[in-house]
Motif scaffolding. Structure first.
Motif, PDB file in Angstrom:
ATOM      1  N   ALA A  45       1.451   6.164 -13.695  1.00 15.35           N
ATOM      2  CA  ALA A  45       0.088   6.494 -13.280  1.00 15.35           C
ATOM      3  C   ALA A  45      -0.413   5.527 -12.215  1.00 15.35           C
ATOM      4  O   ALA A  45      -1.119   5.914 -11.297  1.00 15.35           O
ATOM      5  N   GLU A  46      -0.070   4.266 -12.362  1.00 14.09           N
ATOM      6  CA  GLU A  46      -0.449   3.259 -11.364  1.00 14.09           C
ATOM      7  C   GLU A  46       0.816   2.737 -10.720  1.00 14.09           C
ATOM      8  O   GLU A  46       1.643   2.103 -11.371  1.00 14.09           O
ATOM      9  N   LEU A  47       0.978   3.000  -9.439  1.00 14.74           N
ATOM     10  CA  LEU A  47       2.212   2.644  -8.750  1.00 14.74           C
ATOM     11  C   LEU A  47       2.244   1.161  -8.397  1.00 14.74           C
ATOM     12  O   LEU A  47       1.222   0.583  -8.035  1.00 14.74           O
ATOM     13  N   ARG A  60      -9.261  -8.894  -2.046  1.00 15.34           N
ATOM     14  CA  ARG A  60      -7.965  -8.842  -2.699  1.00 15.34           C
ATOM     15  C   ARG A  60      -6.942  -9.682  -1.953  1.00 15.34           C
ATOM     16  O   ARG A  60      -6.127 -10.380  -2.552  1.00 15.34           O
ATOM     17  N   SER A  61      -6.963  -9.647  -0.624  1.00 12.35           N
ATOM     18  CA  SER A  61      -6.018 -10.422   0.164  1.00 12.35           C
ATOM     19  C   SER A  61      -6.211 -11.909  -0.072  1.00 12.35           C
ATOM     20  O   SER A  61      -5.258 -12.664  -0.238  1.00 12.35           O
ATOM     21  N   VAL A 250       4.357 -12.294   0.119  1.00 11.81           N
ATOM     22  CA  VAL A 250       3.288 -13.201  -0.327  1.00 11.81           C
ATOM     23  C   VAL A 250       2.653 -12.758  -1.637  1.00 11.81           C
ATOM     24  O   VAL A 250       1.887 -13.496  -2.241  1.00 11.81           O
ATOM     25  N   ILE A 251       2.931 -11.538  -2.068  1.00 13.86           N
ATOM     26  CA  ILE A 251       2.394 -11.033  -3.326  1.00 13.86           C
ATOM     27  C   ILE A 251       3.561 -10.756  -4.262  1.00 13.86           C
ATOM     28  O   ILE A 251       4.530 -10.103  -3.872  1.00 13.86           O
ATOM     29  N   ASP A 252       3.461 -11.260  -5.480  1.00 13.09           N
ATOM     30  CA  ASP A 252       4.547 -11.111  -6.426  1.00 13.09           C
ATOM     31  C   ASP A 252       4.510  -9.753  -7.113  1.00 13.09           C
ATOM     32  O   ASP A 252       5.426  -8.944  -6.972  1.00 13.09           O
ATOM     33  N   GLN A 253       3.428  -9.474  -7.852  1.00 15.76           N
ATOM     34  CA  GLN A 253       3.317  -8.227  -8.593  1.00 15.76           C
ATOM     35  C   GLN A 253       1.993  -7.531  -8.314  1.00 15.76           C
ATOM     36  O   GLN A 253       1.021  -8.173  -7.933  1.00 15.76           O
ATOM     37  N   ILE A 254       2.006  -6.226  -8.541  1.00 13.73           N
ATOM     38  CA  ILE A 254       0.789  -5.441  -8.435  1.00 13.73           C
ATOM     39  C   ILE A 254       0.913  -4.251  -9.392  1.00 13.73           C
ATOM     40  O   ILE A 254       1.995  -3.668  -9.538  1.00 13.73           O
ATOM     41  N   ASN A 255      -0.166  -3.936 -10.106  1.00 11.81           N
ATOM     42  CA  ASN A 255      -0.158  -2.849 -11.088  1.00 11.81           C
ATOM     43  C   ASN A 255       0.973  -3.009 -12.103  1.00 11.81           C
ATOM     44  O   ASN A 255       1.568  -2.025 -12.559  1.00 11.81           O
TER      45      ASN A 255
END
Length: 305
Positions: A45-47, A60-61, A250-255
């Protein structure tokens, strides 16, 4: 290819060997678009994609950069992505990529996992074990770089592996995949904010997109489309998602998942041509629908500065 890899390897002519041996005996890569409804139903549901609305981007950035540290990937002790590939000049275009034979390998396995080795040596432990279906609910695809035959006559394929660090490569046994040619390729020019699509020698799309912001840049390098599937047209991702083999640096995880870079749509066309995203490439939704008719999994994607 290295001359010795623990066991003797016989270099073969890549294009001829794949067409005459692999493509001649395989049915080709599964048509993801024919299974679009099933893929959409099974996808999360959340990619785990870098998708945010424009109003949320600045906050967020700053937050993700503070948590991960701009430029913090690759982590100490890991291998950095390969240097940029020199872009070629093509009349009428600012930059282009070489015209070379491209092939996609699709795992025969549909439930379970696919093993990938650091060297073409089945006696060693695999370097990676990748789940099938993927986290997006689709088949496991690899971009093929080379074919080799070992001293025992076993055929191996050197492939791009969609893992961190970006640019990782590995080896898979040729008999575990179906191999098919890919005629399309994509160039994402970050400085021009352009997305150019070729089919063979012909430019079939030349459009403007939004790219990663300064704190959350779109990673440069040579990648490929590893998953493509339809999505909710009213969502922040638009009607289609083309997940690439690259990840945010620069970003490890999301959702709850690894931060995958993708080409997807937008609900706000005013951002097109701007550097505003968390790393994904955003296109107009109608353009995205057209792109879905032009490309397929395994399509090479070159991202240049």
């Amino acid at each position: 290819m290295r001359a010795t890899l623990g066991r003797a390897l016989l270099r073969v002519t890549f294009a001829v060997a794949l067409v005459t041996t692999a493509c001649g005996t395989s049915t080709g890569a599964p048509d993801t678009r024919q299974a679009a409804d099933a893929v959409l139903a099974s996808a999360p549901a959340e990619l785990p994609l870098l998708g945010d609305e424009p109003a949320e981007l600045a906050e967020r950035s700053a937050e993700t950069s503070s948590q991960s540290g701009a430029g913090s990937w690759p982590a100490p002790g890991t291998t950095a992505p390969p240097p940029e590939i020199e872009a070629l000049q093509v009349p009428g275009l600012v930059r282009s990529v070489p015209i070379e034979p491209s092939f996609v390998a699709t795992a025969h396995e549909t439930q379970g996992s696919v093993a990938v080795w650091a060297e073409p040596d089945a006696a060693s432990e695999p370097a990676w074990t990748l789940a099938v279906p993927t986290e997006f609910g689709g088949p496991r695809h690899f971009a093929v770089l080379e074919e080799a035959t070992d001293a025992d006559g076993a055929r191996w394929l050197r492939v791009q592996v969609p893992v961190r660090p970006n640019g990782s490569e590995g080896w898979i046994p040729a008999d575990t995949v179906a191999v098919a040619p890919v005629t399309t390729r994509i160039l994402v020019d970050l400085s021009e904010r352009s997305v150019v699509v070729w089919d063979g020698d012909d430019v079939v799309m030349n459009t403007t997109g939004a790219i990663g912001a300064a704190l959350t840049p779109t990673p440069t390098g040579s990648y490929y489309i590893r998953d493509m599937f339809p999505w909710d047209p009213e969502s922040i991702y638009g009607p289609w998602v083309f997940a690439l083999s690259s990840y945010s640096e620069v970003i490890d995880q999301i959702n709850g998942g690894d931060a995958v870079v993708a080409i997807h749509g937008t609900r706000n066309n005013t951002i097109l041509g701007e550097a505003v995203s968390l790393g994904c490439i955003r296109l107009d939704n109608d353009t995205l629908r057209e792109l879905a008719t032009l490309v397929e999994p395994g399509t090479p994607v070159e991202v240049v500065p």
